[in-house]
Design a protein around this motif. Structure first.
Motif, PDB file in Angstrom:
ATOM      1  N   SER A  18      -7.203 -12.586   1.402  1.00 17.31           N
ATOM      2  CA  SER A  18      -5.881 -13.208   1.342  1.00 17.31           C
ATOM      3  C   SER A  18      -5.853 -14.182   0.176  1.00 17.31           C
ATOM      4  N   SER A  52      -0.554  -5.780  -0.726  1.00 19.02           N
ATOM      5  CA  SER A  52       0.620  -5.411   0.055  1.00 19.02           C
ATOM      6  C   SER A  52       1.139  -6.671   0.735  1.00 19.02           C
ATOM      7  N   THR A  53       2.262  -6.565   1.412  1.00 18.15           N
ATOM      8  CA  THR A  53       2.815  -7.735   2.098  1.00 18.15           C
ATOM      9  C   THR A  53       1.953  -8.153   3.279  1.00 18.15           C
ATOM     10  N   ARG A  54       1.081  -7.258   3.754  1.00 16.74           N
ATOM     11  CA  ARG A  54       0.293  -7.553   4.951  1.00 16.74           C
ATOM     12  C   ARG A  54      -1.180  -7.790   4.685  1.00 16.74           C
ATOM     13  N   ALA A  55      -1.698  -7.234   3.602  1.00 14.74           N
ATOM     14  CA  ALA A  55      -3.149  -7.306   3.406  1.00 14.74           C
ATOM     15  C   ALA A  55      -3.516  -7.234   1.932  1.00 14.74           C
TER      16      ALA A  55
END
Length: 297
Positions: A18, A52-55
């Motif tokens: 992150s 990506s928006t998640r990972a």
């Protein structure tokens, strides 16, 4: 950011998976992390992360670069510590790892004494009941119980511990004590997790007799294994330093002592280059002294 700061940012993002978490870990702003990674990717002319928006995940190029980046940062840190501290004064951060209970009982006291004596020294200690990758994690010294498998590392033997099969007095009063390892099949057994996890218990002068026990209870920590044994839930296979206090207090009783396998070595593992670090040398001597005092015999 300079090149080393950029590498630090890259490793932090890879570890945290992150950008935001890496920024928090390094105490810098998220945009600074983003700019550092973008700059590194431009310099290397490769993409290091899938975003990506998640990972966030490493690309193949990023994964290949990660180990080398770690190695560069470790070498820099080691060189800085040697120069900053000379060859006699420990300064900077000492990074250790050890099994959880052994670390609390025997590594922490030795480390506490070092920190009390050397104002410029700080420490990071990872207590975990599994073997970690010493070089890749940037660890200065690892405490290992059992025969070391890392042949490229330097090994300093500092003592040994013994397998102990234990149960509560209440359990033994109700079920009796096994007279031989083969009788374990008729007993309730407690299995723990970690490096020594499993139901194959070794006995005999060379550890040649293997008894497969059927667990009545499986738990994931040493503390829970000890607690379950003290509660009378069955026999547990633990190490001498883990059971010493409970045996001395009468909460546990050792059985099958004459059938125990050979003692297991307690060793310190480290890269050869780290032997020049004052903090590493002093920690090794502190652990040797604790062994001479038979702290975990």
């Amino acid at each position: 950011m300079d090149r080393f700061e950029t590498l630090t940012a890259f490793v932090a993002v890879a570890d945290q998976r992150s950008f935001a978490a890496a920024a928090r870990a390094l105490a810098i702003s998220p945009p600074a992390i983003t700019r550092a990674i973008a700059s590194l990717e431009r310099h290397l002319e490769v993409r290091l992360f899938h975003r990506s928006t998640r990972a966030v995940a490493l690309t193949d190029d990023g994964a290949a670069f990660l180990d080398r980046a770690r190695r560069i940062l470790i070498d820099l840190r080691e060189a800085e510590q040697i120069v900053m501290g000379g060859r006699s004064v420990p300064r900077g951060q000492l990074y250790l790892t050890a099994p959880v209970m052994f670390g609390k009982l025997h590594v922490l006291p030795a480390l506490s004494a070092l920190l009390a004596s050397h104002e410029g020294l700080s420490a990071r200690m990872m207590l975990i009941d599994r073997n970690v990758r010493i070089v890749e994690e940037g660890i200065d010294v690892a405490v290992r119980i059992g025969t070391p498998a890392d042949s490229a590392l330097r090994v300093v033997a500092i003592g040994s511990v013994q397998q102990t099969i234990v149960a509560s007095p209440e359990y033994l009063a109700e079920h009796g004590a096994p007279a031989s390892p083969s009788e374990l099949k008729d007993h309730r057994c407690i299995i723990g997790s970690g490096v020594r996890a499993g139901g194959a218990w070794a006995f005999g002068p060379k550890g040649e007799t293997i008894i497969d026990v059927a667990p009545r209870l499986t738990v994931n920590t040493v503390d829970a294994t000890i607690a379950a044994a003290e509660a009378g839930l069955g026999l547990a296979n633990l190490l001498s330093y883990q059971t010493a206090q409970a045996i001395a207090a009468g909460r546990l009783v050792r059985v099958l002592a004459h059938d125990a396998p050979p003692p297991m070595p307690v060793s310190l593992l480290f890269e050869g280059g780290r032997a020049a670090m004052p903090a590493v040398r002093l920690f090794i001597e502190a652990m040797k002294e604790r062994a001479r005092q038979r702290a975990w015999a």
